[in-house]
Structures are given as C-alpha cells and as structure tokens.
Design an enzyme around this catalytic site. Structure first.
Site, mmCIF file in Angstrom:
data_model
loop_
_atom_site.group_PDB
_atom_site.id
_atom_site.type_symbol
_atom_site.label_atom_id
_atom_site.label_comp_id
_atom_site.label_asym_id
_atom_site.label_seq_id
_atom_site.Cartn_x
_atom_site.Cartn_y
_atom_site.Cartn_z
ATOM 1 N N ASP A 1 0.859 -1.257 -0.147
ATOM 2 C CA ASP A 1 0.058 0.240 0.083
ATOM 3 C C ASP A 1 0.869 1.391 0.166
ATOM 4 O OD1 ASP A 1 0.920 -0.328 2.483
ATOM 5 O OD2 ASP A 1 -0.758 -1.169 3.032
ATOM 6 N N ASN B 1 -7.801 -3.461 14.326
ATOM 7 C CA ASN B 1 -9.275 -3.765 14.006
ATOM 8 C C ASN B 1 -9.124 -4.974 12.906
ATOM 9 O OD1 ASN B 1 -8.243 -2.661 11.658
ATOM 10 N ND2 ASN B 1 -9.727 -0.912 11.712
ATOM 11 N N HIS C 1 -7.192 -5.230 10.108
ATOM 12 C CA HIS C 1 -7.047 -4.790 8.834
ATOM 13 C C HIS C 1 -5.642 -5.536 8.396
ATOM 14 C CE1 HIS C 1 -4.953 -1.051 10.151
ATOM 15 N NE2 HIS C 1 -3.924 -1.706 9.420
ATOM 16 N N GLU D 1 -9.939 -2.397 5.352
ATOM 17 C CA GLU D 1 -10.362 -2.208 6.789
ATOM 18 C C GLU D 1 -11.638 -3.149 6.628
ATOM 19 O OE1 GLU D 1 -8.998 -0.290 8.783
ATOM 20 O OE2 GLU D 1 -8.138 1.664 7.919
#
Length: 245
Positions: free
Chosen positions: A67, A136, A138, A143
């Site tokens: 990314d 979380n 990801h 996400e």
C-alpha cells in the site's frame, strides 16, 4: 494456519527474516510481497545484516508493497516508498526498478489501481507475502467491511487506523485520509503468506483471528482459507488465546 511462537519481537523478526532469506537462496528470482510500519522493521534489519555478512543477493528479486498513502509523494518521509528505500532497499543489492509500490500521487487513482493489478499478474504471482495486522483486523489497508473479493483499490482510512499511525506525523491532521492498497483477493493470490504479530496491544485481534469464524468485519480472518499461511507471534501477542493453538 501454522503458528510459530516467538519469545519476543526480536525473535519474531529473526524467524521471519530466516524464512525470507531461505526463499531467496532457493529461488534467486523470487517475488516478495512487502509491508511497512513498525512490525516488519526488525525483519528488514536482519535482512540487511545478512546481506552485509553473507552476501545474500537480491539482484533478481522483484518486490511488491501492499500500500501507499494517497497524496504523498515518494520522497515524503512518511510515504511508504521512502520507508522501503530507507529501511530495506538501500541496504541490499536489489534493483530499484524491480521494486513496486503503488503511487499515491497520480491524477487517475482508478487507473493506478488497474495498472498495479496488471503488474501483479505480469510479474507475479507473489511467492511470499509479508503481512502485519491492524488492531481492527485490517491487512494492508483493507479495513473492516472490505469485501474478500477486492483487488487493488483506494480506501478511506478509519479513524482508529489514522490514530494508530499519527505517531509518525506531527499531528492527526497530517495523517492522510485515504490510501491505495492491494486488495484482499490480490493478497490471497500469493503462494505463501507470512503474518507477523507482536505486542500486548495486538493480543485481542490475535484471539479473534484464531477463535472467530471468517467474517469481512475482521479482514484477516480470510487467511483461514489460504492453504499456506504461517503466523509468527510473540508471547505478548498470544497472551489472550484461551487455547494455545
């Protein structure tokens, strides 16, 4: 998923580096998928150390990063291109032309996503994809709620992700709101996946990863359906598992 238990962060990084070095020695033209952030830093340090001491060559290796922040030029100190150049590429003999990081500064982001997918298919498949995991769940910047079928795409970052990354910036306002990320489907096309997890703060998500069913609300749970996943986690990250897997 195979679980390898490491005593601490250093041992986790050393084990990961040894796995990557073994692959490169066995397959000099390997395609590596790389990650950024604090988790893989130690692993990259061991790769550079090995190169200096043993001369493991990366001349024929191709790399793809997961990314990049939208809006940051590759020369920006917080861009992931800058991170990779500083923390790995400058310390080994890899050819920069063979290192691919999505561009966060192009006019047509949709076209950039398609181009990156095309590169993955032309140069790939990725032999070994290195991953971290967000609190979380990801992976990459995929996400919670991201479809398991996604390819490379632009994502709006959650506040929790921006908050987690603000330590690298002067203020939360400077943290980009969007990123371009390899999609979950793209990640799952890798031949092998290596997930690194360290620290007490990641213990809840490690427990969820091993003990909950697959769900798009916890993106990393998709890894349960990949045939070749190794998780290397330290004692702190494993501290909440009700059963030692």
């Amino acid at each position: 998923m195979e679980l390898i238990k490491a005593k601490d962060y250093r041992e986790m990084c050393k084990l990961a580096a040894e796995k990557m070095i073994k692959l490169v020695m066995e397959k000099p033209n390997a395609v590596l998928g790389l990650a950024t952030g604090s988790t893989p830093l130690g692993t990259y340090g061991f790769l550079k150390q090995d190169y200096e001491q043993n001369g493991t060559s990366y001349q024929q290796v191709t790399t793809f990063n997961l990314d990049e922040y939208v809006g940051l030029d590759g020369s920006h100190p917080q861009s992931y291109r800058y991170f990779m150049n500083k923390n790995l590429f400058s310390g080994i003999d890899i050819q920069l032309d063979n290192t691919y990081v999505p561009s966060g500064q192009v006019e047509n982001m949709e076209e950039e996503c398609l181009n990156y997918e095309s590169l993955l298919r032309t140069k790939g498949p990725i032999d070994l994809q290195l991953l971290g995991i967000g609190r979380n769940g990801h992976i990459g910047f995929n996400e919670p709620g991201t479809s398991f079928q996604t390819n490379t795409h632009v994502v709006e970052l959650t506040e929790s992700t921006r908050e987690a990354n603000k330590r690298f910036f002067d203020s939360i306002e400077e943290v980009p709101t969007h990123a371009i990320t390899m999609g979950i489907s793209s990640i799952m096309e890798s031949n092998e996946i290596l997930l690194l997890v360290s620290g007490e703060s990641k213990a809840p998500i490690v427990r969820d990863l091993f003990e909950k069913e697959q769900t798009e609300e916890i993106p990393a749970t998709v890894l349960k359906s990949h045939p070749n996943v190794t998780v290397i986690a330290d004692e702190e990250a494993l501290s909440l598992l009700t059963e030692k897997v």
